[in-house]
Design a protein around this motif. Structure first.
Motif, PDB file in Angstrom:
ATOM      1  N   ALA A  72       0.833  -1.212   0.000  1.00  0.00           N
ATOM      2  CA  ALA A  72       0.000   0.000   0.000  1.00  0.00           C
ATOM      3  C   ALA A  72       0.863   1.255   0.000  1.00  0.00           C
ATOM      4  CB  ALA A  72      -0.938  -0.007   1.201  1.00  0.00           C
ATOM      5  N   VAL A  73       1.904   1.270   0.817  1.00  0.00           N
ATOM      6  CA  VAL A  73       2.792   2.438   0.914  1.00  0.00           C
ATOM      7  C   VAL A  73       3.534   2.647  -0.403  1.00  0.00           C
ATOM      8  CG1 VAL A  73       4.901   3.288   2.030  1.00  0.00           C
ATOM      9  CG2 VAL A  73       3.033   2.367   3.424  1.00  0.00           C
ATOM     10  N   GLU A  74       4.085   1.583  -0.956  1.00  0.00           N
ATOM     11  CA  GLU A  74       4.827   1.711  -2.207  1.00  0.00           C
ATOM     12  C   GLU A  74       3.904   2.072  -3.374  1.00  0.00           C
ATOM     13  OE1 GLU A  74       7.103  -1.953  -2.330  1.00  0.00           O
ATOM     14  OE2 GLU A  74       8.595  -1.113  -0.933  1.00  0.00           O
ATOM     15  N   ARG A  75       2.686   1.540  -3.377  1.00  0.00           N
ATOM     16  CA  ARG A  75       1.704   1.883  -4.408  1.00  0.00           C
ATOM     17  C   ARG A  75       1.351   3.377  -4.332  1.00  0.00           C
ATOM     18  NH1 ARG A  75      -1.201  -2.369  -3.511  1.00  0.00           N
ATOM     19  NH2 ARG A  75      -2.501  -1.407  -1.919  1.00  0.00           N
ATOM     20  N   ALA A  76       1.389   3.932  -3.119  1.00  0.00           N
ATOM     21  CA  ALA A  76       1.091   5.356  -2.917  1.00  0.00           C
ATOM     22  C   ALA A  76       2.291   6.247  -3.236  1.00  0.00           C
ATOM     23  CB  ALA A  76       0.622   5.596  -1.485  1.00  0.00           C
ATOM     24  N   GLY A  77       3.429   5.642  -3.608  1.00  0.00           N
ATOM     25  CA  GLY A  77       4.591   6.418  -4.028  1.00  0.00           C
ATOM     26  C   GLY A  77       5.559   6.805  -2.919  1.00  0.00           C
ATOM     27  N   MET A  78       5.458   6.148  -1.778  1.00  0.00           N
ATOM     28  CA  MET A  78       6.354   6.450  -0.658  1.00  0.00           C
ATOM     29  C   MET A  78       7.332   5.289  -0.459  1.00  0.00           C
ATOM     30  SD  MET A  78       3.588   8.001   2.079  1.00  0.00           S
ATOM     31  CE  MET A  78       2.448   6.637   1.890  1.00  0.00           C
ATOM     32  N   HIS A  79       8.423   5.576   0.237  1.00  0.00           N
ATOM     33  CA  HIS A  79       9.365   4.535   0.630  1.00  0.00           C
ATOM     34  C   HIS A  79       8.831   3.859   1.880  1.00  0.00           C
ATOM     35  CE1 HIS A  79      12.439   5.886  -2.186  1.00  0.00           C
ATOM     36  NE2 HIS A  79      12.118   7.119  -1.837  1.00  0.00           N
ATOM     37  N   TYR A  80       9.232   2.605   2.071  1.00  0.00           N
ATOM     38  CA  TYR A  80       8.750   1.827   3.215  1.00  0.00           C
ATOM     39  C   TYR A  80       9.921   1.131   3.881  1.00  0.00           C
ATOM     40  CZ  TYR A  80       6.012  -1.574   5.897  1.00  0.00           C
ATOM     41  OH  TYR A  80       5.452  -2.323   6.910  1.00  0.00           O
TER      42      TYR A  80
END
Length: 188
Positions: A96-104
């Motif tokens: 979900a985080v990576e799909r939203a364009g953020m690093h995880y």
């Protein structure tokens, strides 16, 4: 710009405008309302409970869901740092985080048994990699984030006990405060 009577303007080091406004009516135990340009107009305090904002680039909150991940991305967060182990997660947070364009990043801290110097060194390394970036750190309640921040301040930054504990409290330290205090008493 004209500010409401109960607001004050702050200009952080990055010269973005910040307006803090205290709720005029505290009958529902509302916290101060932070409306920041750097959050793209999103009032994260209304979305997250618990919610801690120790500084402009740091958000500490409890467990996430898809809606909260979307809000963090819209607010300009670049990194989500999760201290929950996989068995506490209710969805595929990394995806979900990576799909939203953020690093995880994930550093599982299950409880006091994981509050060891090697974990705090790994925590410090992650924070250093994203220094100056807007980050959201979370666990179930913010308590483990606060514990890690206090131990980082005391063990790795050499801060005095009171300063390290206050750093932890500003990041959500509550129930683990006594354990963290006792660990800070032991020199590293």
């Amino acid at each position: 710009m004209i500010l409401p009577e109960n607001a004050k303007s702050i200009v952080p080091s990055d010269n973005s405008a910040v307006i803090e406004q205290t709720a005029a009516n505290d009958t529902n135990d509302h916290k101060d309302i932070d409306v920041t340009v750097s959050d793209n107009g999103i009032n994260l305090a209304t979305i997250f409970e618990p919610y801690f904002r120790p500084d402009e680039n740091t958000i500490v909150c409890g467990a996430l869901n898809n809606e909260k991940v979307t809000a963090l991305a819209a607010a300009g967060v670049e990194l989500v740092l999760n201290l929950q182990p996989d068995d506490e997660l209710s969805f595929d947070e990394r995806a979900a985080v990576e799909r939203a364009g953020m690093h995880y990043e994930q550093l599982p801290i299950s409880g006091t048994q994981d509050l060891k110097q090697l974990k705090i060194l790994a925590f410090d390394n992650m924070l250093r990699q994203y220094h100056g970036k807007k980050i959201a750190m979370h666990c179930g309640s913010g308590n483990r984030v606060g514990a890690a921040m206090a131990l980082r301040a005391g063990w790795l930054r050499g801060r005095k006990m009171d300063t390290a504990m206050e750093r932890g409290r500003s990041h959500g330290l509550t129930k683990l405060a006594e354990e963290v205090h006792n660990r800070l008493l032991v020199p590293r």
